[in-house]
Enzyme design. Structure first.
Site, PDB file in Angstrom:
ATOM      1  N   LYS A 108       0.846  -1.213   0.000  1.00 36.83           N
ATOM      2  CA  LYS A 108       0.000   0.000   0.000  1.00 36.83           C
ATOM      3  C   LYS A 108       0.870   1.247   0.000  1.00 36.83           C
ATOM      4  O   LYS A 108       0.628   2.196  -0.748  1.00 36.83           O
ATOM      5  CB  LYS A 108      -0.877   0.020   1.253  1.00 36.83           C
ATOM      6  CG  LYS A 108      -1.533   1.373   1.526  1.00 36.83           C
ATOM      7  CD  LYS A 108      -2.408   1.391   2.767  1.00 36.83           C
ATOM      8  CE  LYS A 108      -1.667   1.696   4.021  1.00 36.83           C
ATOM      9  NZ  LYS A 108      -1.403   3.100   4.318  1.00 36.83           N
ATOM     10  N   ASN A 109       1.935   1.248   0.824  1.00 35.03           N
ATOM     11  CA  ASN A 109       2.737   2.466   0.992  1.00 35.03           C
ATOM     12  C   ASN A 109       3.766   2.659  -0.109  1.00 35.03           C
ATOM     13  O   ASN A 109       4.508   3.643  -0.098  1.00 35.03           O
ATOM     14  CB  ASN A 109       3.377   2.483   2.378  1.00 35.03           C
ATOM     15  CG  ASN A 109       2.306   2.668   3.455  1.00 35.03           C
ATOM     16  OD1 ASN A 109       1.156   2.990   3.133  1.00 35.03           O
ATOM     17  ND2 ASN A 109       2.670   2.447   4.696  1.00 35.03           N
ATOM     18  N   CYS A 130      -4.604  12.276  12.468  1.00 34.65           N
ATOM     19  CA  CYS A 130      -5.417  11.054  12.590  1.00 34.65           C
ATOM     20  C   CYS A 130      -5.210  10.502  14.001  1.00 34.65           C
ATOM     21  O   CYS A 130      -4.523  11.083  14.821  1.00 34.65           O
ATOM     22  CB  CYS A 130      -5.037  10.047  11.517  1.00 34.65           C
ATOM     23  SG  CYS A 130      -3.308   9.710  11.461  1.00 34.65           S
ATOM     24  N   ARG A 158       0.150  14.880  12.596  1.00 38.83           N
ATOM     25  CA  ARG A 158       0.874  14.467  11.385  1.00 38.83           C
ATOM     26  C   ARG A 158       1.431  15.728  10.703  1.00 38.83           C
ATOM     27  O   ARG A 158       0.916  16.197   9.715  1.00 38.83           O
ATOM     28  CB  ARG A 158      -0.061  13.706  10.445  1.00 38.83           C
ATOM     29  CG  ARG A 158      -0.755  12.498  11.061  1.00 38.83           C
ATOM     30  CD  ARG A 158       0.176  11.353  11.414  1.00 38.83           C
ATOM     31  NE  ARG A 158       0.815  10.738  10.272  1.00 38.83           N
ATOM     32  CZ  ARG A 158       0.291   9.728   9.568  1.00 38.83           C
ATOM     33  NH1 ARG A 158      -0.893   9.285   9.869  1.00 38.83           N
ATOM     34  NH2 ARG A 158       0.936   9.211   8.542  1.00 38.83           N
ATOM     35  N   PRO A 159       2.474  16.318  11.280  1.00 33.36           N
ATOM     36  CA  PRO A 159       3.010  17.574  10.717  1.00 33.36           C
ATOM     37  C   PRO A 159       3.567  17.366   9.305  1.00 33.36           C
ATOM     38  O   PRO A 159       3.877  16.237   8.912  1.00 33.36           O
ATOM     39  CB  PRO A 159       4.134  17.927  11.692  1.00 33.36           C
ATOM     40  CG  PRO A 159       4.525  16.648  12.314  1.00 33.36           C
ATOM     41  CD  PRO A 159       3.281  15.819  12.401  1.00 33.36           C
ATOM     42  N   ILE A 160       3.682  18.455   8.548  1.00 30.79           N
ATOM     43  CA  ILE A 160       4.306  18.352   7.217  1.00 30.79           C
ATOM     44  C   ILE A 160       5.413  19.387   7.053  1.00 30.79           C
ATOM     45  O   ILE A 160       5.766  19.763   5.926  1.00 30.79           O
ATOM     46  CB  ILE A 160       3.256  18.507   6.089  1.00 30.79           C
ATOM     47  CG1 ILE A 160       2.512  19.835   6.180  1.00 30.79           C
ATOM     48  CG2 ILE A 160       2.270  17.346   6.088  1.00 30.79           C
ATOM     49  CD1 ILE A 160       1.761  20.155   4.891  1.00 30.79           C
ATOM     50  N   ASP A 161       5.979  19.842   8.168  1.00 29.45           N
ATOM     51  CA  ASP A 161       7.037  20.864   8.113  1.00 29.45           C
ATOM     52  C   ASP A 161       8.228  20.424   7.250  1.00 29.45           C
ATOM     53  O   ASP A 161       8.813  21.246   6.536  1.00 29.45           O
ATOM     54  CB  ASP A 161       7.506  21.208   9.530  1.00 29.45           C
ATOM     55  CG  ASP A 161       7.967  19.973  10.303  1.00 29.45           C
ATOM     56  OD1 ASP A 161       7.171  19.018  10.411  1.00 29.45           O
ATOM     57  OD2 ASP A 161       9.123  19.938  10.746  1.00 29.45           O
ATOM     58  N   LEU A 162       8.553  19.136   7.261  1.00 28.06           N
ATOM     59  CA  LEU A 162       9.712  18.677   6.463  1.00 28.06           C
ATOM     60  C   LEU A 162       9.393  18.707   4.964  1.00 28.06           C
ATOM     61  O   LEU A 162      10.250  19.034   4.129  1.00 28.06           O
ATOM     62  CB  LEU A 162      10.129  17.273   6.907  1.00 28.06           C
ATOM     63  CG  LEU A 162      10.666  17.174   8.338  1.00 28.06           C
ATOM     64  CD1 LEU A 162      10.923  15.716   8.715  1.00 28.06           C
ATOM     65  CD2 LEU A 162      11.952  18.006   8.498  1.00 28.06           C
ATOM     66  N   ASP A 212       4.444   0.605  12.177  1.00 25.11           N
ATOM     67  CA  ASP A 212       3.202   0.031  11.639  1.00 25.11           C
ATOM     68  C   ASP A 212       2.978  -1.413  12.088  1.00 25.11           C
ATOM     69  O   ASP A 212       1.932  -1.983  11.775  1.00 25.11           O
ATOM     70  CB  ASP A 212       3.190   0.090  10.109  1.00 25.11           C
ATOM     71  CG  ASP A 212       3.090   1.515   9.620  1.00 25.11           C
ATOM     72  OD1 ASP A 212       3.308   1.750   8.429  1.00 25.11           O
ATOM     73  OD2 ASP A 212       2.830   2.406  10.451  1.00 25.11           O
ATOM     74  N   ARG A 223      -8.831  -0.085   4.505  1.00 23.40           N
ATOM     75  CA  ARG A 223      -7.902   0.902   3.919  1.00 23.40           C
ATOM     76  C   ARG A 223      -6.570   0.240   3.577  1.00 23.40           C
ATOM     77  O   ARG A 223      -5.899   0.633   2.636  1.00 23.40           O
ATOM     78  CB  ARG A 223      -7.653   2.034   4.918  1.00 23.40           C
ATOM     79  CG  ARG A 223      -8.834   2.954   5.124  1.00 23.40           C
ATOM     80  CD  ARG A 223      -8.416   4.160   5.914  1.00 23.40           C
ATOM     81  NE  ARG A 223      -7.204   4.742   5.346  1.00 23.40           N
ATOM     82  CZ  ARG A 223      -6.434   5.627   5.976  1.00 23.40           C
ATOM     83  NH1 ARG A 223      -6.749   6.018   7.193  1.00 23.40           N
ATOM     84  NH2 ARG A 223      -5.361   6.126   5.415  1.00 23.40           N
TER      85      ARG A 223
END
Ligand code: EPZ
Length: 420
Positions: free
Chosen positions: A22-23, A116, A121-125, A307, A399
């Site tokens: 999936k990933n 979630c 779930r930051p996205i700074d990077l 995971d 999912r």
């Protein structure tokens, strides 16, 4: 909504085929934005997350068809660049359309991904990496507004408080392959899914070196062409079935599973006493004696995968002795603890650490799925609990697990899906 009914006590025996990752599917589908040619992706799992990504690509002007595990992506309108809230908010992985949109169409408007249940779930990077490539990025009305006309290669450090970032590495990689000049990503994620993404991009004509290490080098090219590519197997699905075999004291062959992508889990389960053998086209897993308790800390690849943390905890709840599981990637990723406790597990939560005292037997109970992997942990617990376990809200499982109850049933589990 559907639910699962499981009656515990059956040993898993036989063979299960592990499907595509999936990933890997999510970033590789997003990467088809980088060319207007036809792309064919094989070994694509049938999951709702894959369906969501296909919906996003369709809204971005791609014509996508899926026949079993083969997805064909054609281009119809190449000027679209908006990924809207109502789709992106249902799946955080949608953020990986940002890099290819900027790389190919030089602009993007992508809804800020929600958090979630596993924590913020930051996205700074992601933002730092793209800005270092010269992308003009601002946040407006809950959207990331990106303009990439001035994009060019650069040296980028992508390490954060929790180490490297898988999808930030994917986004920067996909933005850089068509950018003028050379890009070096330091502290890049080493996950097998990043290696698979680089493999697909190189088959499309990209110039990439060092994927799988913490330093990836990209030399920008003018254009990428279409190709056919087959995804790696899903190491988290394989790890989940390995743990299901252990908890039910079974004997299962994991067909197509990659031994080399699961070394951290195999190391820990071997230490616990499980018999795990590498085979030509898979992994043989056999329970031969009572398992010992173990201590696990999650880390970025090649460390123990976050995971598989919840699924390992389920196994430890019925393993005699005291085990300690520490979560270093998502320190709040313990929503499964309360549900496992309802089944009789003895777990003490101390910040990012959990101390688990193995019990003789769990007892079946009505429980609620939440995070994708926490839900898998409840299935594993249900497979050995006394009596019946009813798991509601199993859309979380759909999912990330392709035909879970059918595969478990074929292995001998007493499990069925019913309408709620
Ligand atoms: C990927 O998410 C996976 N999802 C996750 O799997 C997996 O848990 C995660 O990697 C870690 O292995 C997909 O590939 C679609 P990260 P990603 O960026 O890339 C922090 C599943 O169940 N961080 O590697 O979003 C972050 O908070 C899912 O299949 C920042 O601080 O995860 C976390 O603590 C769940 N800033 C750590 O880094 C950023 O900009 C690792 O996150 C980005 C991340």
């Amino acid at each position: 909504m559907d639910k699962l009914l499981i009656r515990g006590g059956k040993k898993l025996k036989g063979s299960v085929t592990i499907t595509g990752a999936k990933n890997a599917a999510l970033p590789l589908l997003a990467a088809t934005i980088l060319t207007d040619d036809v792309c064919v992706l094989k070994n694509i799992p049938t999951l709702t997350d894959v369906g969501t990504m296909i919906k996003i690509l369709t809204r971005l002007g791609k014509n996508v068809t899926k026949e079993n595990d083969v997805v064909t992506v054609r281009s119809s309108n190449t000027n679209k660049y908006k990924a809207l809230y109502e789709i992106v908010s249902t799946m955080r992985g949608s953020i990986c359309v940002l890099g290819p949109l900027i790389g190919k169409r030089k602009k993007a408007e992508v809804s800020f991904p929600g958090g979630c249940v596993i924590g913020p779930r930051p996205i700074d990077l992601h933002l730092k990496g793209l800005r270092d490539l010269g992308v003009n990025l601002k946040v407006k009305g809950g959207y990331l507004i990106a303009r990439g006309e001035k994009i060019r290669g650069n040296r980028i450090y992508l390490g954060g408080h929790f180490g490297s970032s898988v999808l930030a590495t994917a986004n920067v990689l996909m933005a850089a392959v068509l950018a003028r000049g050379k890009t070096i990503i330091e502290n890049a994620a080493c996950e097998p899914e990043i290696v698979d993404l680089a493999g697909f991009l190189k088959k499309m004509g990209a110039m990439i070196r060092g994927e799988g290490s913490h330093r990836i080098e990209i030399s920008g090219v003018k254009k990428l062409h279409g190709c056919t590519y087959s995804l790696i197997p899903d190491r988290i699905e394989a790890g989940t079935y390995m743990l299901a075999t252990a908890i039910t004291k079974g004997n299962v062959f994991l067909k197509n599973a990659s031994y080399d992508n699961l070394l951290a889990l195999i190391d820990k389960l071997t230490e616990a006493g499980l018999n795990i053998e590498r085979r030509k086209n898979g992994i043989r897993v056999r329970y031969t004696k009572p398992l010992r308790p173990i201590d696990v800390t999650t880390f970025a690849y090649p460390g123990f995968p976050t995971d598989l943390q919840a699924q390992m905890m389920a196994l430890m709840t019925v393993t005699e002795g005291i085990s300690v599981i520490t979560e270093k990637i998502y320190p709040e990723r313990f929503i499964h603890v309360s549900e496992l406790s309802r089944m009789g597990a003895q777990i003490v939560l101390e910040g990012p650490n959990t101390i688990i005292k193995g019990v003789k037997r769990l007892s079946g109970a009505p429980v609620m799925a939440s995070d994708l992997r926490a839900s898998a942990a409840l299935v594993l617990a249900g497979l050995v609990a006394k009596g019946e376990t009813e798991i509601s809200r199993i859309y979380h499982l759909d999912r990330g697990y392709d035909n879970l109850e059918k595969k478990l049933s074929r292995l001998g589990a007493d499990i069925k899906r019913v309408k709620e």
